[in-house]
Design a protein around this motif. Structure first.
Motif, PDB file in Angstrom:
ATOM      1  N   ARG A 198       0.850  -1.195   0.000  1.00 23.44           N
ATOM      2  CA  ARG A 198       0.000   0.000   0.000  1.00 23.44           C
ATOM      3  C   ARG A 198       0.880   1.237   0.000  1.00 23.44           C
ATOM      4  NH1 ARG A 198      -2.659  -3.517   3.545  1.00 23.44           N
ATOM      5  NH2 ARG A 198      -4.843  -3.937   3.048  1.00 23.44           N
ATOM      6  N   LEU A 199       0.609   2.178  -0.885  1.00 23.18           N
ATOM      7  CA  LEU A 199       1.361   3.430  -0.924  1.00 23.18           C
ATOM      8  C   LEU A 199       0.588   4.467  -0.114  1.00 23.18           C
ATOM      9  CD1 LEU A 199       3.924   4.722  -2.108  1.00 23.18           C
ATOM     10  CD2 LEU A 199       2.496   5.589  -3.981  1.00 23.18           C
ATOM     11  N   ILE A 200       1.151   4.886   1.010  1.00 25.64           N
ATOM     12  CA  ILE A 200       0.507   5.842   1.902  1.00 25.64           C
ATOM     13  C   ILE A 200       1.150   7.206   1.694  1.00 25.64           C
ATOM     14  CG2 ILE A 200      -0.087   6.388   4.284  1.00 25.64           C
ATOM     15  CD1 ILE A 200      -1.332   3.796   3.235  1.00 25.64           C
ATOM     16  N   SER A 201       0.337   8.187   1.367  1.00 29.38           N
ATOM     17  CA  SER A 201       0.897   9.507   1.076  1.00 29.38           C
ATOM     18  C   SER A 201       0.215  10.627   1.849  1.00 29.38           C
ATOM     19  CB  SER A 201       0.781   9.800  -0.425  1.00 29.38           C
ATOM     20  OG  SER A 201      -0.576   9.750  -0.843  1.00 29.38           O
ATOM     21  N   ARG A 202      -0.947  10.377   2.419  1.00 27.08           N
ATOM     22  CA  ARG A 202      -1.686  11.473   3.065  1.00 27.08           C
ATOM     23  C   ARG A 202      -1.413  11.528   4.565  1.00 27.08           C
ATOM     24  NH1 ARG A 202      -6.619   9.478   5.339  1.00 27.08           N
ATOM     25  NH2 ARG A 202      -7.048   7.307   4.805  1.00 27.08           N
ATOM     26  N   GLU A 203      -1.268  12.746   5.039  1.00 26.16           N
ATOM     27  CA  GLU A 203      -1.167  13.045   6.470  1.00 26.16           C
ATOM     28  C   GLU A 203      -0.034  12.297   7.171  1.00 26.16           C
ATOM     29  OE1 GLU A 203      -5.435  14.244   7.976  1.00 26.16           O
ATOM     30  OE2 GLU A 203      -5.554  12.344   6.885  1.00 26.16           O
ATOM     31  N   ILE A 204       1.116  12.234   6.491  1.00 23.93           N
ATOM     32  CA  ILE A 204       2.312  11.653   7.095  1.00 23.93           C
ATOM     33  C   ILE A 204       3.487  12.596   6.867  1.00 23.93           C
ATOM     34  CG2 ILE A 204       1.537   9.278   6.782  1.00 23.93           C
ATOM     35  CD1 ILE A 204       3.540   9.093   4.415  1.00 23.93           C
ATOM     36  N   LEU A 205       4.524  12.430   7.681  1.00 27.08           N
ATOM     37  CA  LEU A 205       5.741  13.212   7.526  1.00 27.08           C
ATOM     38  C   LEU A 205       6.581  12.627   6.396  1.00 27.08           C
ATOM     39  CD1 LEU A 205       7.569  15.481   8.701  1.00 27.08           C
ATOM     40  CD2 LEU A 205       8.602  13.715  10.152  1.00 27.08           C
ATOM     41  N   GLY A 206       7.038  13.499   5.483  1.00 25.37           N
ATOM     42  CA  GLY A 206       7.926  13.057   4.425  1.00 25.37           C
ATOM     43  C   GLY A 206       7.199  12.575   3.187  1.00 25.37           C
ATOM     44  N   PRO A 207       7.928  11.929   2.283  1.00 29.07           N
ATOM     45  CA  PRO A 207       7.362  11.470   1.011  1.00 29.07           C
ATOM     46  C   PRO A 207       6.470  10.251   1.203  1.00 29.07           C
ATOM     47  CG  PRO A 207       9.631  10.748   1.205  1.00 29.07           C
ATOM     48  CD  PRO A 207       9.373  11.655   2.382  1.00 29.07           C
ATOM     49  N   PRO A 208       5.742   9.838   0.150  1.00 29.46           N
ATOM     50  CA  PRO A 208       4.917   8.628   0.241  1.00 29.46           C
ATOM     51  C   PRO A 208       5.732   7.413   0.691  1.00 29.46           C
ATOM     52  CG  PRO A 208       4.419   9.824  -1.765  1.00 29.46           C
ATOM     53  CD  PRO A 208       5.627  10.490  -1.168  1.00 29.46           C
ATOM     54  N   VAL A 209       5.065   6.530   1.423  1.00 27.18           N
ATOM     55  CA  VAL A 209       5.725   5.342   1.967  1.00 27.18           C
ATOM     56  C   VAL A 209       4.993   4.098   1.489  1.00 27.18           C
ATOM     57  CG1 VAL A 209       6.393   4.100   4.054  1.00 27.18           C
ATOM     58  CG2 VAL A 209       6.506   6.603   3.999  1.00 27.18           C
ATOM     59  N   CYS A 210       5.752   3.137   0.980  1.00 25.19           N
ATOM     60  CA  CYS A 210       5.191   1.854   0.588  1.00 25.19           C
ATOM     61  C   CYS A 210       5.229   0.912   1.786  1.00 25.19           C
ATOM     62  CB  CYS A 210       5.987   1.263  -0.578  1.00 25.19           C
ATOM     63  SG  CYS A 210       5.328  -0.328  -1.168  1.00 25.19           S
ATOM     64  N   VAL A 211       4.050   0.482   2.230  1.00 27.94           N
ATOM     65  CA  VAL A 211       3.982  -0.404   3.387  1.00 27.94           C
ATOM     66  C   VAL A 211       3.533  -1.789   2.930  1.00 27.94           C
ATOM     67  CG1 VAL A 211       3.415   1.564   4.853  1.00 27.94           C
ATOM     68  CG2 VAL A 211       1.581   0.124   3.979  1.00 27.94           C
ATOM     69  N   PRO A 212       3.891  -2.829   3.642  1.00 24.37           N
ATOM     70  CA  PRO A 212       3.499  -4.187   3.256  1.00 24.37           C
ATOM     71  C   PRO A 212       1.980  -4.344   3.198  1.00 24.37           C
ATOM     72  CG  PRO A 212       5.180  -4.239   4.977  1.00 24.37           C
ATOM     73  CD  PRO A 212       4.732  -2.818   4.857  1.00 24.37           C
ATOM     74  N   GLU A 213       1.520  -5.210   2.345  1.00 25.66           N
ATOM     75  CA  GLU A 213       0.084  -5.478   2.226  1.00 25.66           C
ATOM     76  C   GLU A 213      -0.478  -6.012   3.532  1.00 25.66           C
ATOM     77  OE1 GLU A 213      -3.527  -5.439   0.271  1.00 25.66           O
ATOM     78  OE2 GLU A 213      -1.599  -4.780  -0.558  1.00 25.66           O
ATOM     79  N   ALA A 214       0.269  -6.867   4.196  1.00 25.57           N
ATOM     80  CA  ALA A 214      -0.179  -7.439   5.472  1.00 25.57           C
ATOM     81  C   ALA A 214       1.013  -7.465   6.426  1.00 25.57           C
ATOM     82  CB  ALA A 214      -0.743  -8.840   5.269  1.00 25.57           C
ATOM     83  N   PRO A 215       1.342  -6.325   7.055  1.00 29.27           N
ATOM     84  CA  PRO A 215       2.506  -6.280   7.939  1.00 29.27           C
ATOM     85  C   PRO A 215       2.360  -7.253   9.106  1.00 29.27           C
ATOM     86  CG  PRO A 215       1.142  -4.324   8.199  1.00 29.27           C
ATOM     87  CD  PRO A 215       0.623  -5.045   7.005  1.00 29.27           C
ATOM     88  N   LYS A 216       3.468  -7.901   9.441  1.00 23.07           N
ATOM     89  CA  LYS A 216       3.440  -8.930  10.477  1.00 23.07           C
ATOM     90  C   LYS A 216       4.343  -8.615  11.663  1.00 23.07           C
ATOM     91  CE  LYS A 216       2.195 -12.878   7.525  1.00 23.07           C
ATOM     92  NZ  LYS A 216       1.679 -12.021   6.445  1.00 23.07           N
ATOM     93  N   ARG A 217       5.219  -7.622  11.522  1.00 26.43           N
ATOM     94  CA  ARG A 217       6.128  -7.267  12.612  1.00 26.43           C
ATOM     95  C   ARG A 217       6.166  -5.741  12.727  1.00 26.43           C
ATOM     96  NH1 ARG A 217       8.872 -11.068  14.860  1.00 26.43           N
ATOM     97  NH2 ARG A 217      10.469  -9.624  15.648  1.00 26.43           N
ATOM     98  N   ILE A 218       5.142  -5.208  13.365  1.00 26.95           N
ATOM     99  CA  ILE A 218       4.997  -3.750  13.466  1.00 26.95           C
ATOM    100  C   ILE A 218       5.624  -3.252  14.762  1.00 26.95           C
ATOM    101  CG2 ILE A 218       3.377  -1.821  13.563  1.00 26.95           C
ATOM    102  CD1 ILE A 218       1.395  -3.513  12.011  1.00 26.95           C
ATOM    103  N   VAL A 219       6.420  -2.219  14.651  1.00 28.58           N
ATOM    104  CA  VAL A 219       6.925  -1.492  15.811  1.00 28.58           C
ATOM    105  C   VAL A 219       6.129  -0.199  15.929  1.00 28.58           C
ATOM    106  CG1 VAL A 219       8.842  -0.034  16.577  1.00 28.58           C
ATOM    107  CG2 VAL A 219       9.249  -2.430  16.012  1.00 28.58           C
ATOM    108  N   VAL A 220       5.639   0.069  17.134  1.00 29.74           N
ATOM    109  CA  VAL A 220       4.813   1.249  17.380  1.00 29.74           C
ATOM    110  C   VAL A 220       5.564   2.183  18.328  1.00 29.74           C
ATOM    111  CG1 VAL A 220       2.678   2.088  18.411  1.00 29.74           C
ATOM    112  CG2 VAL A 220       2.648   0.039  16.993  1.00 29.74           C
TER     113      VAL A 220
END
Length: 306
Positions: A25-47
């Motif tokens: 998923r390419l996330i571009s809205r309401e984040i710091l910096g340029p668009p970010v490609c995130v995994p379709e189904a992330p399995k090891r998320i750090v919060v």
């Protein structure tokens, strides 16, 4: 030498350029910096944010491998996180980069207004979303979209909204004041379009705040001193005591505060209508469960029409 080694290790997990084809998923809205490609189904998320971000992902059943555990205000949630093996990252404002590297995350999520200073470092470890401040329900939906849990999120939000609407039809129009008691002074979180989450719930449930506590713009908080505290002249007063991340000192702070003649002079206090509310909900708001606890407080402490 250690610092250089850290970045050598981190480089092994560096995310692909946003210019490359994104297979997630390419996330571009309401984040710091340029668009970010995130995994379709992330399995090891750090919060990085152990409050709202961790709480929402916890409710959605999304796997989180690390967060600053000390910042989780809900006792049961923290115990379950520890039992599940969620790694502690240290302080919420300065999480351990070395621990993050060791967890080999496939996605890192934090807050742009808290973690901007470490953005470049953590972005070398894994795709990193530092998300801007927004309405808590919009944030809930965004995290659900990122993690593929949109259907579950909408079901939970719909149940909450139905209950809030029912309360709005019945809640008294008597003015309600709300204040946080802290060692460094008072904080009044405003009824405004940009309101912090629990106070946004009050607004959505039709609770009337005093003029002093209401704003039309993006203001979020006021910091009254003792002399200005009298502006909290609501018929009902809800107060949350927050002496710090460790709640052990809360009771002592409450005792000192409530003994002050200026506190005793408040309208609601004189009428016996001042009520202490849960710090985990009001200062550690973490999602739908917290929203329902705010509604519980409304039904408990504010008169309702029959």
């Amino acid at each position: 030498m250690v610092f250089g080694l850290f970045f050598l290790i981190a480089g092994a997990f560096c995310s692909a350029s946003a210019d490359a084809a994104c297979d997630g998923r390419l996330i571009s809205r309401e984040i710091l910096g340029p668009p970010v490609c995130v995994p379709e189904a992330p399995k090891r998320i750090v919060v990085l944010d152990p409050l709202l971000t961790f709480g929402i992902l916890y409710e959605l059943g999304v796997p989180v491998v690390g967060t600053p555990l000390v910042g989780i205000q809900e006792t049961d949630m923290r115990a379950e996180a520890e039992q599940a093996g969620v790694a502690d990252l240290g302080h919420p404002f300065q999480p351990s980069l070395e621990r993050i590297v060791a967890l080999r995350p496939d996605l890192i999520i934090g807050a742009s207004y808290i973690h901007a200073k470490i953005h470049q470092q953590v972005a070398r470890i894994a795709p990193t979303l530092l998300i801007d401040h927004m309405d808590w329900k919009n944030y809930y939906r965004l995290l659900a979209e990122i993690t593929g849990k949109s259907i579950k999120a909408e079901q939970a939000i719909e149940i909450y909204e139905h209950r809030a609407a029912a309360i709005r039809k019945r809640v008294s129009k008597r003015e309600v004041s709300v204040v946080r008691v802290a060692p460094m002074g008072f904080r009044v979180y405003l009824d405004s379009p940009a309101a912090y989450a629990p106070y946004a719930v009050l607004r959505e449930a039709g609770v009337t705040r005093t003029p002093y506590e209401t704003a039309a713009g993006d203001a979020i908080v006021k910091r009254p001193d003792w002399e200005e505290l009298g502006a909290l002249d609501g018929d009902i007063l809800l107060y949350v005591v927050f002496a710090g991340l460790d709640p052990a000192k809360d009771d002592a702070l409450e005792t000192i505060t409530l003994a002050n003649p200026l506190w005793q002079a408040l309208t609601a206090v004189k009428a016996g209508k001042a009520y202490r509310v849960d710090r985990a909900t009001w200062m550690g708001f973490h999602g739908i469960a917290s929203a329902h606890r705010v509604l519980d407080a409304i039904e408990s402490f504010i008169p309702m029409a029959r």
